[in-house]
Design a protein around this motif. Structure first.
Motif, PDB file in Angstrom:
ATOM      1  N   LYS A  37       0.828  -1.201   0.000  1.00  0.00           N
ATOM      2  CA  LYS A  37       0.000   0.000   0.000  1.00  0.00           C
ATOM      3  C   LYS A  37       0.867   1.257   0.000  1.00  0.00           C
ATOM      4  O   LYS A  37       0.422   2.328   0.426  1.00  0.00           O
ATOM      5  CB  LYS A  37      -0.903   0.029   1.239  1.00  0.00           C
ATOM      6  N   ARG A  97      -0.281   4.782  -0.976  1.00  0.00           N
ATOM      7  CA  ARG A  97      -1.311   5.440  -0.179  1.00  0.00           C
ATOM      8  C   ARG A  97      -0.728   6.395   0.865  1.00  0.00           C
ATOM      9  O   ARG A  97      -1.461   7.217   1.419  1.00  0.00           O
ATOM     10  CB  ARG A  97      -2.176   4.393   0.543  1.00  0.00           C
ATOM     11  N   LEU A 149      -6.577   1.896   3.841  1.00  0.00           N
ATOM     12  CA  LEU A 149      -5.826   0.742   3.363  1.00  0.00           C
ATOM     13  C   LEU A 149      -6.687  -0.254   2.596  1.00  0.00           C
ATOM     14  O   LEU A 149      -6.215  -1.312   2.195  1.00  0.00           O
ATOM     15  CB  LEU A 149      -5.162   0.019   4.553  1.00  0.00           C
TER      16      LEU A 149
END
Length: 743
Positions: free
Chosen positions: A138, A141, A729
């Protein structure tokens, strides 16, 4: 020596090797330590090779003069940082928080429109973020993920390196040959530390260390708020929480100091106007010196032994309870602001030493990850065994305390029997001085043995996390220090002088006498050389211990000295700056550690608060004249005339050669038997203890019930942050950010 630059240095390992100069000018190793050096060299080579296999970049610098000093500069590449950041659950930013943070005093002064003299504008304020645990898949992000050089904070890089260093073996796992701490204890390495930030010349762009020195460690900042967010940014949450607690405690000492000073002034006024003080020993035919000393002693006692003392004891008991309750709230706010609210429950990883030596693995029911495991029953048995050893050691300490008291008594008797006028005059001082020296030697000897034993026992108990390990070690050592520091005040407060008998029947042979009591580094030295010359930061145990013992003195024995909070306040104003200077200027930079609160120290403070209530109840009931005065007033129409005569006993007529009677403190008749008033007062004293502690504990529980440990708005923000982190997430788009968090 100049070396090629391969990236930021995250950690430094150092070791020294002694060299002997022969007559022909050649250098040769000291043959007496040849075997040890060979063993250390093998451990170092194995350890460094395993670090290299783990992906750690290494560079070596060797300085050779009178001794050979080797520096190994370690840095972690991006791939290693990402792997271990996910492994140890580092938190990284999702979105910046724009709302500024204020503490309660800033808000209060702003509302009532009063200039805040404690405020200061500290540059380079660390930004506040909404965060969540790092996940490599991730990465896009997270804020700042496009810049690999600055994505992880410096303290986070240090944490990753230390995690690797702490879990890397260098020998047999069964023998516990794992980690840098064991190598340091075996002297295979001399030091292991992260580097301080390098000072910059530009006054408009100071380094974080320079900012801390300018706005925190200087004496000119004594009246200003501590820059807690800067401290946390540079040293980590654990050290920042210590200074937050120290500042909070110092601020709360202010009202206690004011009330204590007023009680002391009331004692001075009472000393001047009190009637019984001028009756003391008026008709006593004892020596004039004894008469004068008794008068002065009685008058001086009124400074601390009066009705104001009872009020102040109750005030301090409630003050301590309220202080702890509001610290819990402040701690919860800081833990949320610094992203440590769930550190102990879900984020704290097992200790590297535990990971390497645990006999089995088990799935964590909270995180679902497979983790090293040590059976709870075996740990309980080991903890129980360790507790028995601690009880034995505490018993040894108490035996030495009693032995030193007996030694003072025996030495005084021997001196009195010597018939040497000079020695007899100084008997008390000689016995006290030599006893104090013996006590100091015993304390130093037992302290070394005890601390070493506590470390061995705590390691043997195999605690899973570093927090639990430190809590158990602190508890063991504090029990020893508590007995060590408080045994003398307890003896003086409750026992000294209470078992000597009365005229004509003394329990000791006192003969009728009254006892009269090599240059620093050069300017062009490399940063790792400069930092190596600094002192090792050995943790916060001694800092907390000093303050917690002080807290005990101003609560447990406050009835004996109302000025204690004032002295503590002055001391702590100095202590904050001294500790700041030590960390900024004198210590090597410690590895940043996360923490949710001040740990077991809070539980210790709560226990001290309970002990203080009981101690003050007994001090007022059995040591002071407060209850005897009330009893006499009640039976004498509110008048204290004749009170002194009421408190005095009469010696037998054959007490001395002149067959004269002497008056002394005690509720006895001429035959040495207790008068009925003694038993009446004893009942009153026991009743006072029960009523006092029940009232104070009830009010304390009421305060505990009325003041929640976590503010309601913080609880809502924590729940909201959980939701937002889950959304951020998730596989779908990032949604609207949550409302800003603040204090």
């Amino acid at each position: 020596m100049l070396i090629p630059h391969l990236g930021p240095t995250d950690f430094v390992l150092v070791w020294e090797e002694s060299l002997a100069v022969l007559k022909d000018g050649t250098l040769e190793k000291d043959k007496s330590s040849h075997a040890i050096q060979d063993s250390h060299r093998k451990w170092r080579e194995d350890f460094l090779s395993r670090l290299q296999a783990a992906g750690i970049d290494q560079e070596m610098v060797i300085l050779q003069a009178k001794k050979k000093i080797s520096y190994v500069l370690l840095s972690a590449p991006w791939s290693v940082l990402c792997y271990y950041a996910e492994e140890i659950s580092l938190r990284v930013p999702l979105q910046m928080v724009t709302t500024p943070n204020f503490n309660w005093s800033e808000r209060m002064l702003e509302k009532i429109k009063i200039l805040n003299l404690m405020s200061q504008d500290v540059p380079s304020m660390p930004p506040d973020y909404y965060t969540c645990q790092f996940r490599t898949n991730k990465l896009e992000r997270f804020l700042g993920s496009e810049n690999k050089e600055t994505f992880f904070k410096t303290t986070q890089r240090h944490q990753v390196l230390y995690e690797i260093l702490a879990r890397t073996p260098y020998g047999a796992l069964k023998r516990g040959e794992v980690g840098i701490e064991r190598l340091l204890s075996e002297n295979a390495f001399s030091a292991a530390y992260p580097l301080h930030e390098v000072s910059v010349v530009d006054s408009q762009s100071l380094s974080m260390r320079q900012i801390l020195h300018q706005y925190w460690a200087r004496w000119a900042s004594w009246k200003n708020y501590q820059p807690l967010d800067h401290i946390r940014e540079y040293y980590g949450e654990k050290i920042a929480l210590y200074f937050a607690w120290l500042g909070f405690y110092t601020g709360w000492l202010l009202p206690a100091a004011v009330v204590g000073t007023l009680v002391f002034l009331f004692g001075i006024w009472l000393m001047v106007t009190d009637v019984p003080a001028f009756e003391y020993f008026v008709h006593c035919p004892c020596s004039f010196t004894t008469y004068c000393m008794a008068i002065l002693s009685s008058q001086a006692g009124l400074l601390f032994d009066n009705g104001g003392t009872v009020f102040f004891s109750i005030f301090m008991a409630l003050w301590a309870v309220t202080f702890l309750e509001y610290w819990k709230r402040t701690s919860a706010v800081l833990a949320h602001r610094w992203d440590c609210s769930e550190f102990q429950e879900t984020e704290e990883r097992p200790r590297p030493e535990f990971t390497a030596t645990a006999p089995m693995t088990l799935r964590n029911p909270v995180t679902g990850a497979e983790e090293p495991y040590f059976p709870k029953r075996r740990r309980f048995n080991r903890t129980l065994t360790g507790g028995m050893v601690i009880i034995i050691m505490v018993s040894v300490v108490l035996m030495f305390v009693v032995a030193i008291i007996v030694y003072r008594v025996i030495l005084s008797i021997i001196i009195y029997k010597s018939h040497n006028a000079f020695l007899i005059f100084s008997a008390g001082r000689i016995a006290s001085l030599t006893g104090s020296v013996l006590n100091l030697l015993v304390i130093l000897m037992l302290s070394r043995v005890y601390i070493y034993l506590a470390q061995v026992l705590t390691r043997w108990e195999m605690h899973r996390t570093q927090t639990k390990y430190e809590d158990m070690f602190i508890l063991k050592v504090f029990i020893f220090q508590f007995v060590n520091f408080y045994s003398s005040p307890v003896y003086i407060s409750f026992f000294k002088g209470r078992f000597v008998g009365y005229p004509g029947n003394y329990y000791k042979d006192s003969q009728g006498y009254e006892k009269v009591k090599e240059g620093g580094p050069t300017q062009d030295a490399a940063p790792w050389e400069t930092d190596y010359e600094l002192l090792l930061c050995e943790g916060l145990f001694d800092e907390y211990l000093e303050m917690v013992l002080q807290f005990g003195f101003i609560t447990i024995f406050v009835a004996a000295c109302p000025l204690a909070p004032l002295f503590a306040l002055i001391n702590n104003w100095v202590e904050v700056r001294l500790d700041a200077q030590k960390f900024v200027c004198q210590y090597r930079r410690p590895v940043a550690e996360r923490a949710q609160d001040i740990g077991i120290w809070l539980d210790i403070l709560q226990v001290i608060t309970y002990v203080a209530v009981i101690s003050n109840a007994f001090l007022i009931a059995f040591t002071s004249d407060f209850l005897p005065r009330l009893y006499y007033r009640h039976n004498n129409d509110g008048n204290l005339q004749g009170y002194v005569n009421f408190t005095l006993g009469t010696s037998p007529s054959n007490f001395n050669a002149n067959n004269t009677q002497c008056r002394y403190r005690g509720y006895r008749d001429r035959n040495g038997h207790f008068r009925p008033e003694y038993f009446h007062l004893l009942a009153c004293r026991l009743a006072f203890v029960i009523i006092f502690e029940h009232v104070v504990f009830f009010i304390g529980r009421l305060i505990d019930f009325m003041v929640p440990d976590i503010p309601e708005d913080v609880e809502i923000k924590i729940k909201r942050e959980h939701y937002m982190a889950k959304e951020a997430l998730a596989e779908n788009e990032v949604r609207t950010p949550k409302p800003p968090k603040d204090l």
